[in-house]
Design a protein around this motif. Structure first.
Motif, mmCIF file in Angstrom:
data_model
loop_
_atom_site.group_PDB
_atom_site.id
_atom_site.type_symbol
_atom_site.label_atom_id
_atom_site.label_comp_id
_atom_site.label_asym_id
_atom_site.label_seq_id
_atom_site.Cartn_x
_atom_site.Cartn_y
_atom_site.Cartn_z
ATOM 1 N N ALA A 28 31.553 -96.228 -37.877
ATOM 2 C CA ALA A 28 31.059 -95.462 -36.726
ATOM 3 C C ALA A 28 32.006 -95.609 -35.539
ATOM 4 O O ALA A 28 32.316 -94.621 -34.853
ATOM 5 C CB ALA A 28 29.662 -95.946 -36.349
ATOM 6 N N LEU A 29 32.480 -96.816 -35.301
ATOM 7 C CA LEU A 29 33.417 -97.052 -34.207
ATOM 8 C C LEU A 29 34.710 -96.282 -34.437
ATOM 9 O O LEU A 29 35.252 -95.657 -33.515
ATOM 10 C CB LEU A 29 33.709 -98.547 -34.078
ATOM 11 C CG LEU A 29 34.699 -98.944 -32.972
ATOM 12 C CD1 LEU A 29 34.189 -98.519 -31.601
ATOM 13 C CD2 LEU A 29 34.963 -100.448 -33.017
ATOM 14 N N PHE A 30 35.183 -96.302 -35.674
ATOM 15 C CA PHE A 30 36.394 -95.551 -36.017
ATOM 16 C C PHE A 30 36.188 -94.061 -35.777
ATOM 17 O O PHE A 30 37.067 -93.380 -35.237
ATOM 18 C CB PHE A 30 36.769 -95.806 -37.477
ATOM 19 C CG PHE A 30 37.922 -94.959 -37.956
ATOM 20 C CD1 PHE A 30 39.229 -95.326 -37.651
ATOM 21 C CD2 PHE A 30 37.703 -93.801 -38.686
ATOM 22 C CE1 PHE A 30 40.304 -94.535 -38.084
ATOM 23 C CE2 PHE A 30 38.761 -93.007 -39.111
ATOM 24 C CZ PHE A 30 40.069 -93.385 -38.810
ATOM 25 N N ASN A 31 35.020 -93.550 -36.167
ATOM 26 C CA ASN A 31 34.695 -92.134 -35.974
ATOM 27 C C ASN A 31 34.738 -91.761 -34.493
ATOM 28 O O ASN A 31 35.318 -90.734 -34.111
ATOM 29 C CB ASN A 31 33.316 -91.847 -36.565
ATOM 30 C CG ASN A 31 32.919 -90.387 -36.479
ATOM 31 O OD1 ASN A 31 32.775 -89.831 -35.394
ATOM 32 N ND2 ASN A 31 32.701 -89.767 -37.614
ATOM 33 N N ILE A 32 34.147 -92.587 -33.660
ATOM 34 C CA ILE A 32 34.099 -92.313 -32.217
ATOM 35 C C ILE A 32 35.499 -92.343 -31.608
ATOM 36 O O ILE A 32 35.891 -91.441 -30.855
ATOM 37 C CB ILE A 32 33.183 -93.331 -31.511
ATOM 38 C CG1 ILE A 32 31.720 -93.113 -31.944
ATOM 39 C CG2 ILE A 32 33.305 -93.200 -29.999
ATOM 40 C CD1 ILE A 32 30.785 -94.220 -31.523
ATOM 41 N N VAL A 33 36.274 -93.393 -31.947
ATOM 42 C CA VAL A 33 37.627 -93.523 -31.403
ATOM 43 C C VAL A 33 38.505 -92.361 -31.869
ATOM 44 O O VAL A 33 39.252 -91.773 -31.078
ATOM 45 C CB VAL A 33 38.247 -94.869 -31.824
ATOM 46 C CG1 VAL A 33 39.732 -94.916 -31.454
ATOM 47 C CG2 VAL A 33 37.506 -96.020 -31.161
ATOM 48 N N ALA A 34 38.412 -92.007 -33.172
ATOM 49 C CA ALA A 34 39.220 -90.915 -33.718
ATOM 50 C C ALA A 34 38.858 -89.586 -33.065
ATOM 51 O O ALA A 34 39.738 -88.776 -32.754
ATOM 52 C CB ALA A 34 39.033 -90.828 -35.230
ATOM 53 N N THR A 35 37.571 -89.356 -32.833
ATOM 54 C CA THR A 35 37.122 -88.114 -32.200
ATOM 55 C C THR A 35 37.675 -87.992 -30.786
ATOM 56 O O THR A 35 38.222 -86.947 -30.406
ATOM 57 C CB THR A 35 35.580 -88.066 -32.151
ATOM 58 O OG1 THR A 35 35.070 -88.040 -33.482
ATOM 59 C CG2 THR A 35 35.092 -86.824 -31.406
ATOM 60 N N LEU A 36 37.546 -89.050 -30.009
ATOM 61 C CA LEU A 36 38.029 -89.022 -28.626
ATOM 62 C C LEU A 36 39.549 -88.918 -28.571
ATOM 63 O O LEU A 36 40.106 -88.214 -27.707
ATOM 64 C CB LEU A 36 37.554 -90.263 -27.877
ATOM 65 C CG LEU A 36 36.035 -90.376 -27.690
ATOM 66 C CD1 LEU A 36 35.685 -91.686 -26.992
ATOM 67 C CD2 LEU A 36 35.486 -89.180 -26.911
ATOM 68 N N ALA A 37 40.232 -89.589 -29.491
ATOM 69 C CA ALA A 37 41.694 -89.515 -29.529
ATOM 70 C C ALA A 37 42.152 -88.111 -29.900
ATOM 71 O O ALA A 37 43.102 -87.570 -29.305
ATOM 72 C CB ALA A 37 42.238 -90.531 -30.535
ATOM 73 N N TYR A 38 41.480 -87.495 -30.867
ATOM 74 C CA TYR A 38 41.836 -86.146 -31.318
ATOM 75 C C TYR A 38 41.670 -85.148 -30.173
ATOM 76 O O TYR A 38 42.575 -84.355 -29.878
ATOM 77 C CB TYR A 38 40.941 -85.756 -32.491
ATOM 78 C CG TYR A 38 41.464 -84.612 -33.330
ATOM 79 C CD1 TYR A 38 42.282 -84.851 -34.434
ATOM 80 C CD2 TYR A 38 41.143 -83.285 -33.030
ATOM 81 C CE1 TYR A 38 42.762 -83.811 -35.214
ATOM 82 C CE2 TYR A 38 41.622 -82.241 -33.798
ATOM 83 C CZ TYR A 38 42.423 -82.511 -34.891
ATOM 84 O OH TYR A 38 42.907 -81.469 -35.659
ATOM 85 N N LEU A 39 40.528 -85.209 -29.503
ATOM 86 C CA LEU A 39 40.299 -84.316 -28.366
ATOM 87 C C LEU A 39 41.262 -84.617 -27.219
ATOM 88 O O LEU A 39 41.747 -83.703 -26.542
ATOM 89 C CB LEU A 39 38.861 -84.447 -27.882
ATOM 90 C CG LEU A 39 37.793 -83.740 -28.709
ATOM 91 C CD1 LEU A 39 36.403 -84.030 -28.156
ATOM 92 C CD2 LEU A 39 38.040 -82.228 -28.735
#
Length: 219
Positions: free
Chosen positions: A8-19
């Protein structure tokens, strides 16, 4: 739960980094969000990422894994980083762009369709959906619903999603990156099918004979 929390943490970090990369490529918040389709694209992206947190997909290798296929993961990551930043940047400076807001909205629609098709199988498979090519304890084939037509609906969703993202920025470069995604994707599909054949034999062969990999009648 520990693995789920890390994922879940990876998902959140990856989402924010992508955006963040997309906004940076687009020239900052004001320039990026001056396009209504991109505002909607961002909202949809955040919603889908949030929904993904409730899936039971995992990265566990459990019983048996084709470790030789792990090379696709950094390739996916590299293409992902380029796809996040480059289409937005090319859109901002006007390199290999085409169409106008109609093209952007078409991209948003495809992004939504691809995102749904990408996430739906994750929820159907639950713990059987892994980020790795694996056989898990008690592993069974799912052959009903959308899996009765195509064997890899989530990967088809990934491709549609990638094309939609590119078109939202009117980006020819983004479309080329989406096409490039086919290389690791097809390698991943072949590795998965080889592993499933080794596990289920004739049952899997019969399933393959009546379904398409990605697009009925084509592949």
């Amino acid at each position: 739960m520990r693995v789920s929390n890390r994922l879940a943490l990876f998902n959140i970090v990856a989402t924010l980094a992508y955006l963040g990369l997309a906004i940076l490529g687009g020239g900052g918040f004001s320039a990026f969000f001056s396009h209504p389709p991109l505002v909607f694209l961002t909202i949809v992206f955040l919603i889908m990422s949030g929904v993904g947190l409730f899936s039971r997909g995992n990265l566990s290798s459990v019983e048996r894994e084709d470790r030789g296929n792990r090379w696709v993961l950094p390739v996916f990551a590299l293409i992902g980083v380029l796809s996040a930043w480059l289409p937005a940047y090319a859109d901002r400076i006007g390199i290999l762009t085409f169409g106008g807001d109609t093209m952007r909205w078409l991209g948003v629609i495809l992004f939504v369709i691809g995102g749904v098709l990408r996430l739906w199988p994750v929820f159907i498979l639950g713990l059987r959906f892994s980020g790795l090519v694996v056989i898990q304890p008690g592993h069974s084939l799912v052959t009903g619903g959308m899996y009765g037509v195509i064997r890899h609906p989530s990967y088809l969703g990934m491709m549609i999603n990638a094309v939609g993202w590119a078109l939202a920025f009117r980006s020819g470069v983004g479309v080329m990156l989406a096409v490039l995604l086919l290389v690791p994707l097809i390698a991943r599909i072949r590795a998965e099918e080889a592993l499933l054949h080794s596990q289920f034999g004739a049952e899997y062969d019969a399933y393959c004979a009546r379904t398409a990999r990605l697009i009925p009648g084509l592949y």
